[in-house]
Design a protein around this motif. Structure first.
Motif, PDB file in Angstrom:
ATOM      1  N   GLN A 183       0.837  -1.204   0.000  1.00 30.97           N
ATOM      2  CA  GLN A 183       0.000   0.000   0.000  1.00 30.97           C
ATOM      3  C   GLN A 183       0.870   1.252   0.000  1.00 30.97           C
ATOM      4  OE1 GLN A 183      -2.151  -0.912   3.598  1.00 30.97           O
ATOM      5  NE2 GLN A 183      -4.012  -1.454   2.471  1.00 30.97           N
ATOM      6  N   TYR A 184       1.853   1.238   0.884  1.00 25.83           N
ATOM      7  CA  TYR A 184       2.778   2.375   0.953  1.00 25.83           C
ATOM      8  C   TYR A 184       3.440   2.591  -0.415  1.00 25.83           C
ATOM      9  CZ  TYR A 184       3.764   4.524   5.546  1.00 25.83           C
ATOM     10  OH  TYR A 184       3.740   5.289   6.677  1.00 25.83           O
ATOM     11  N   SER A 185       3.921   1.500  -1.005  1.00 29.55           N
ATOM     12  CA  SER A 185       4.676   1.640  -2.244  1.00 29.55           C
ATOM     13  C   SER A 185       3.799   2.155  -3.367  1.00 29.55           C
ATOM     14  CB  SER A 185       5.273   0.295  -2.651  1.00 29.55           C
ATOM     15  OG  SER A 185       6.026  -0.220  -1.587  1.00 29.55           O
ATOM     16  N   ILE A 186       2.587   1.628  -3.456  1.00 34.57           N
ATOM     17  CA  ILE A 186       1.729   2.060  -4.558  1.00 34.57           C
ATOM     18  C   ILE A 186       1.368   3.532  -4.395  1.00 34.57           C
ATOM     19  CG2 ILE A 186      -0.562   1.763  -5.566  1.00 34.57           C
ATOM     20  CD1 ILE A 186      -0.223  -1.224  -5.114  1.00 34.57           C
ATOM     21  N   THR A 187       1.017   3.911  -3.161  1.00 36.80           N
ATOM     22  CA  THR A 187       0.686   5.316  -2.934  1.00 36.80           C
ATOM     23  C   THR A 187       1.888   6.204  -3.257  1.00 36.80           C
ATOM     24  OG1 THR A 187      -0.651   4.500  -1.116  1.00 36.80           O
ATOM     25  CG2 THR A 187      -0.373   6.873  -1.276  1.00 36.80           C
ATOM     26  N   ALA A 188       3.052   5.780  -2.785  1.00 38.61           N
ATOM     27  CA  ALA A 188       4.247   6.604  -3.014  1.00 38.61           C
ATOM     28  C   ALA A 188       4.539   6.700  -4.504  1.00 38.61           C
ATOM     29  CB  ALA A 188       5.440   6.003  -2.275  1.00 38.61           C
ATOM     30  N   MET A 189       4.392   5.588  -5.221  1.00 42.36           N
ATOM     31  CA  MET A 189       4.681   5.643  -6.649  1.00 42.36           C
ATOM     32  C   MET A 189       3.648   6.491  -7.373  1.00 42.36           C
ATOM     33  SD  MET A 189       6.425   2.151  -7.885  1.00 42.36           S
ATOM     34  CE  MET A 189       5.636   0.858  -6.995  1.00 42.36           C
ATOM     35  N   PHE A 190       2.417   6.461  -6.863  1.00 42.89           N
ATOM     36  CA  PHE A 190       1.397   7.296  -7.491  1.00 42.89           C
ATOM     37  C   PHE A 190       1.739   8.785  -7.336  1.00 42.89           C
ATOM     38  CE2 PHE A 190      -2.370   9.928  -6.795  1.00 42.89           C
ATOM     39  CZ  PHE A 190      -2.880   9.907  -8.080  1.00 42.89           C
TER      40      PHE A 190
END
Lengths: 608, 221, 449
Positions: free
Chosen positions: A37-44
């Protein structure tokens, strides 16, 4: 604090057991889900910031061509781009993403020690991202004060978003700090407390050391940002004068009196410099593991690497004012901070040497993660060396606030960590998803990104030598900039757009490989560390089977002489290590291979 | 920044010193180092929440140290006019000491399994803390009534800011206290709240220490 | 293997770029050659490391690439090698640091007897102050900044009386003498930079900072603000003219002191009325402006702005460009007011004229204009009313004239003179409006204010 045998800790951590889809994948307390979740949000948000940088480059390369980019927009773009990339992408991705995913797996625990708090950390982070992005849509728009948010201008008319934009930015930062603190307490406590049997500190992979030290830095440094954000909010909202001296604004004198803008800068950079290492140290750690695994060789000088991480972490708190050589602070500070700054170059250089020496006499497999890792050494060396220019106080005079600075910090803090991010995602992708990504696309992504970014930033240093100032909406005509410099700027813009576009190859690759990738197996890179030894791939909730793994060796037993394979997993008992056919008789005990390194003789270490 | 540097220096020195003691004389590649194979060497057995609290205290220390550094730096500028601290603060301090004392008592009672004392101690601690917080609010009112507003002078602004921040940290502690007390009053077993009580005690002592530091600074400037 | 080749190519390419590309230091014009020397030392040391590390790495990649049956060496550490590398690195670092600190010590300590100049920053313009004959600057009080006293000098401070005030972005400095710049900001952070001088320093409101240099070449140099100071940051330009000492002295003597400015009588509208007769022919009896004669409305305009424009016409900073048809008509008319007092009188008279809003003649998309105007509002005010000490009024003035001036600014017809830095500022800001339609939209929006 006392140590006792782990065997005494008979209690096993209680796991919260998700049953529904929501508790499993959304409102989840599993560190792996939270990490994703963290990674996807950060990449977004990273993509948003990438888009912003494309707009900035368009304006810089082709001023006067894009009517939708006004100075107001431009300054909002640079501010948001900087803040998102540094804090909401890199910090979140390295610690919230990789930290969350790797810590429990690498130390052999079932989860973080405070899973509920870990979950809250993500949700607060998500709220902070939403607040941050919302600032684009409020009247006046996002703040355009530069990512450093210097007062007085940050909260005065004349700067975009000085009404609501800046407040939302400060709120978003405060929320981020809360989220980070919740996550950080978890990472530190988990590493200290939840290591499995046999996993001593010195057997930890360097990834964990990097993440651990970065977390400590973050926990101690983010309060400085919090303090300055609170005080600036009060200056803005309550009319106090912490940072606001008596000044003129819009032709009128203001009520503020006596405050010190430099005080803000000290607080900001007291956070801001450790922040560089909050991003860099995890990158240092991760890349060490990548290099060692794919070179099939023990990381060179492990102990030196650990101590260098500790030294860099400690020193990073006493170098902050090198960002302020021309800020008008007491110039005598320059002597102290130039010295400390250049001292920090020594442990950093040692890390670079050790990475290169890890390759030396290795058996280098040029995999996609390895390409990125070696690319990192190149860009980081470049960025580190230009840092010596800026750290040396007098050399900073002509270069400060020019494109040299922009080029330097993008090399050292933008390109380098991002190469590690990509390398690491490719490296752990098979573990996270169970699938292998497409190698060809991965290589293509590497080549465009690596060569493209160098084409962006190498020439940019030379614009700095010319004296081209940063944070200019347009240069207009100046007498010292030759016409060719404008052409150069166009070239930089074109490179930047190509590199930006190439990131979609990466996204395409990781998304499509989810479905179409080949099954990767549990340990495709033949790595030693614990996360590759899980019973399931991807690891299930709880990570391990009924029994926690027991660690018998350090994280870098690659190419141990006398053994059949060129790697020995950390949890393999000495008696189980398969021997090479011809050396069974002479080397029954792989544990003693330590004498291979030059470790004998008195080496001056205190004996406990 | 001296205060911050000193305090952070202590924190960092503790962390790094501890880490170095763990790491200095090991050669981790030597898998048969007998010390290494002692299971659990270097693992802390303290419960995670205790380590978590200690880490949190380090964070809060950094936060207050930075505020104090800002205070000292801002103080040196010309327009600083100290404000008279209301005498009520002395009383508040005494009440907070009592709260700390009550928690200490509770902690002792917990180890001895004296349920009644635990109940009394918890309630006394909570009440004293509430009194302290109310006292702080009254002190604010007194200052406001005599014309010392937040915008008047940075000294005032810092006073309100620091006391508010300290109060908020106590309120956060009160939340844990509330949960623990409810459990005890609902008849939970002493052993089950032992850890919570211990943590509360440490936290209260710490915040008392912070308050004494803050109060001392406010008085002396 | 391709990666090793790429690394070698990049290293060689970087070196070639360094030595062959046309982009390098702007030629120096001050005594700070030592800074360049320090940079060169740094270049050599870091360059050697850069080449050595990367070539070594490329070699290692080739030599130790994966081959079937190959096996890496097991070498967890090598204390001796690590120690040597540490020592060598430390020496290299010291070799860069020591000269750096030595030069910094020179920068920190200002030589005795330096010529002192105060550079004052304000969003988004420069002005300067000299200490005058007594060599001491008058005290400044930030609460006193006003149109009448833009420098905020305390009026009864005797030290301030002879302070020479330069309410313009151009300053002169003497060749071959150390010059000490005191730096003061009226509002936000700024930074005083001349690329050719190498040194720079921030201006911090509430503080006075400093830097010093010794100019070594006669010439004119551009001053840039290099600390982000708001939307017009990039348009905050100034100019330093390095003169022979005698020329410098002559220039100083021609500038007014604080006492002289204070002693100037206020303009007399009665006397001004007579002079205005000439102006009235084109600008109208009430200063209402006559479009047919290409003369804009004057009444209600900021007096300080009017005065500056008249001075610019007189000194050729405006109305000298060959494409500036109407400006060239105005220039000779401005010279009918040869003395400062006459200018003041006329402007005082214009101040008495009735101020009715000029009729709207330009049409455009006011909604789009409103968006574009957010940038303009930072100087001209949210309501186009103009901001004291900054930029003139626009609302209610001749809209056709605004449009033409926007076109002129954008084309460099106005604001193109190198010494007209306020004009240049507007020129840079006018780049925000990309075409004629955008300009019309903005003007249409101004008409609604």
């Amino acid at each position: 604090m006392a140590y006792v045998a782990i065997a005494d800790r008979d209690h096993e951590q209680e796991l919260h057991d998700p049953t529904t889809f929501i508790t499993k994948y959304i409102w989840s307390q599993d560190h792996k889900v939270i990490a994703i979740q963290y990674s996807i949000t950060a990449m977004f948000v990273g993509l948003v910031a990438l888009g912003l940088s494309a707009m900035m480059r368009l304006q810089l390369g082709f001023p006067d061509s894009f009517s939708f980019i006004t100075p107001t927009d431009y300054y909002q773009f640079i501010t948001m781009h900087g803040m998102i990339m540094v804090i909401f992408l890199l910090t979140a991705l390295f610690l919230g993403g990789f930290g969350n995913y790797l810590i429990p797996l690498m130390i052999g625990s079932r989860d973080m020690v405070f899973p509920y708090m870990n979950m809250m950390s993500y949700w607060v982070y998500l709220v902070s991202v939403i607040v941050l992005l919302a600032s684009f849509f409020v009247p006046g728009g996002a703040t355009g004060a530069g990512w450093t948010l210097y007062p007085p201008q940050a909260i005065l008319p004349g700067t975009p978003g000085s009404e609501l934009g800046i407040l939302l930015m400060l709120v978003a930062l405060a929320l981020f700090i809360v989220a980070f603190t919740m996550g950080g307490l978890n990472y530190v406590t988990t590493i200290l407390q939840a290591r499995t049997r046999g996993m001593t500190l010195m057997r930890m992979p360097l990834s964990l050391w990097g993440i651990f030290m970065a977390t400590i830095l973050g926990l101690l440094a983010f309060p400085a940002l919090f303090v300055s954000a609170v005080m600036m909010t009060l200056d803005k909202v309550a009319g106090t004068s912490f940072f606001m001296p008596a000044i003129l604004s819009m032709g009128e004198t203001m009520d503020h009196e006596g405050g010190s803008p430099i005080l803000f800068q000290h607080l900001f950079w007291f956070f801001g410099h450790p922040e560089v290492y909050i991003v860099a140290l995890p990158a240092f750690g991760l890349v060490s593991d990548l290099l060692s695994t794919h070179a099939r060789k023990a990381i060179f000088g492990y102990r030196m690497m650990v101590w260098a991480i500790l030294a860099i972490g400690g020193l990073s708190f006493i170098v902050w004012a090198h960002h302020m050589y021309v800020s008008g602070m007491n110039p005598y500070f320059g002597f102290f901070f130039a010295t400390t700054t250049l001292i920090i170059a020594v442990p950093t250089a040692i890390k670079v040497y050790n990475w290169v020496l890890t390759l030396w006499q290795g058996n280098i497999r040029m995999t996609v993660p390895m390409l990125f890792a070696i690319g990192f050494i190149f860009t980081f060396t470049h960025g580190g060396l230009t840092g010596i220019f800026l750290g040396n106080v007098v050399v900073d005079l002509p270069l400060s606030d020019t494109y040299f600075v922009v080029a330097h910090f993008h090399m050292v803090m933008g390109v380098s960590p991002i190469l590690v991010v990509f390398g690491s995602i490719y490296h752990w992708y098979p573990k996270i998803t169970g699938k292998m990504f497409n190698q060809t696309l991965g290589k293509l992504h590497f080549w465009i990104t690596f060569l493209g970014t160098y084409a962006i930033y190498l020439p940019m240093h030379y614009l700095g030598f010319l004296g081209v100032p940063r944070r200019y909406y347009a240069m207009g005509d100046t007498e010292f900039m030759p016409e060719s410099a404008f052409t150069l700027n166009q070239g930089i813009t074109i490179s930047a757009l190509i590199v930006g576009a190439a990131q979609f190859i990466f996204l395409y690759n990781i998304i499509v490989s989810l479905k179409k990738g080949k099954d990767a197996g549990s340990n495709p890179w033949e790595a030693t560390t614990l996360e590759w030894q899980t019973p399931d791939t991807p690891p299930k909730h709880g990570n391990w089977g009924p029994e926690l793994p027991v660690v018998h060796r350090w994280a870098y037993d690659y190419s141990v002489p006398g053994c059949r394979d060129d790697f020995i997993p950390q949890n393999m008992a000495p008696d189980d290590v398969p021997m090479a056919a011809d050396s069974v008789s002479q080397s029954p005990d792989v544990g003693t291979h330590g004498s291979e390194g030059e470790t004998d003789g008195p080496d001056g270490e205190p004996v406990a | 920044m001296t205060i911050t540097l000193v305090l952070l220096g202590i924190i960092m020195a503790t962390v790094i010193g501890w880490l170095l003691r763990q790491t200095l004389n090991t050669e981790p590649w030597d898998a048969l180092d007998p010390a290494e194979n002692q299971p659990g060497r270097g693992v802390i057995t303290a419960p995670p929440s205790k380590i978590g609290l200690m880490t949190f205290i380090a964070v809060v220390t950094s936060l207050f140290a930075l505020f104090l550094s800002a205070y000292m730096m801002r103080m040196q500028l010309g327009d600083w006019r100290p404000l008279p601290e209301p005498d009520l603060l002395w009383l508040n301090t005494a009440v907070l000491v009592l709260a700390s004392f009550a928690f200490q008592m509770t902690r002792r009672a917990v180890t001895r399994g004296q349920l009644q004392t635990v109940k009394t101690g918890l309630i006394a601690g909570g009440v004293c803390t509430a009194l302290f917080l109310i006292g702080q609010l009254v002190a604010w009112q007194q200052l406001g009534a005599t014309g010392y507003f937040i915008t008047g002078n940075p000294a005032n602004a810092f006073f309100y800011l620091l006391t508010a921040l300290h109060g908020l940290h106590l309120l956060g502690g009160m939340w844990v206290w509330g949960r623990t007390t409810t459990r005890v009053l609902k008849g939970a077993d002493v052993e089950s709240v032992r850890l919570s009580v211990e943590l509360c005690t440490v936290y209260w002592h710490y915040l008392l220490l912070v308050w004494i530091g803050l109060f001392g600074l406010l008085l002396s400037t | 293997m391709p990666l090793a080749i790429a690394l070698i190519v990049l290293v060689v390419g970087s070196l070639l770029f360094h030595f062959l590309s046309p982009w390098t230091f702007t030629p120096i014009a001050s005594n700070w050659g030592m800074i360049d020397a320090t940079i060169n030392i740094t270049f050599w040391v870091t360059g050697v490391v850069f080449v050595a590390v990367n070539i070594f790495m490329a070699y290692a990649i080739i030599r130790f690439r994966h081959r079937d049956g190959a096996r890496a060496k097991y070498e967890p550490e090598n204390k001796k090698l690590e120690l040597w590398l540490t020592v060598i690195t430390t020496i290299g670092v010291a070799a860069m640091l020591a000269p750096g600190l030595f030069v910094w010590a020179k920068f920190v300590n200002v030589p005795e007897g330096a010529t002192e100049i105060e550079a004052v920053g304000q969003q988004w313009q420069w002005s300067y102050r000299l200490p005058g004959e007594d060599g001491t600057f008058g005290t400044i009080d930030a609460k006193l900044y006003s149109v009448e006293n833009p420098f905020g000098i305390v009026p009864d401070d005797p030290n301030g009386q002879d302070d020479v005030l330069i309410d313009d972005a151009v300053v002169h400095i003497p060749l071959g003498e150390p010059v000490l710049f005191w730096l003061r900001s009226k509002d936000v952070l700024h930074n005083f930079t001349v690329a050719q001088f190498r040194v720079k320093m921030d201006l911090v409101p509430g503080l006075v900072t400093y830097m010093w240099l010794e100019p070594t070449k006669v010439g004119e140099y551009e001053v840039l603000c290099e600390e982000l100071c708001g939307v017009a940051h990039h348009a905050m330009r100034g100019r330093v003219v390095v003169d022979e000492p005698e020329d410098y002295q002559a220039w100083v003597n021609s500038q007014p002191t604080f006492a002289e400015i204070q002693a100037r009588p206020a303009g007399d509208p009665v006397l001004g009325a007579a002079s205005y007769a000439v102006c009235a022919a084109c600008h109208g009896a009430q200063g209402e402006g006559i479009q047919a004669l290409n003369a804009p409305k004057l009444s209600g305009q900021d007096p300080r702005y009017l005065k500056k424009q008249l001075r610019k016409y007189q000194t050729g900073l405006r109305g000298a460009h060959e494409d500036d048809t109407y400006g060239r008509q105005m220039a000779p008319m401005a010279s009918t007011l040869p003395t400062e007092a006459m200018i003041d009188n006329v402007i005082a008279y214009i101040g008495t004229l009735s101020d009715t809003d000029a009729p709207a003649t330009v049409t455009g998309d006011a909604e789009h204009g409103a968006e574009l105007y957010t940038v303009c509002s930072n100087c001209h005010g949210k309501d186009g009313q103009g901001i004291k000490m900054n930029a003139p009024r626009q609302a209610g003035m001749s809209d056709w004239y605004l449009l033409r001036q926007l076109e002129n600014f954008k084309a460099g017809i106005r604001g193109g003179h190198p010494a007209d830095l306020r004009g240049k500022q507007m020129g840079l800001m006018s780049q925000t409006l990309h075409d004629e339609q955008a300009m019309k939209d903005v003007v249409a929006y101004i008409n609604t204010l």
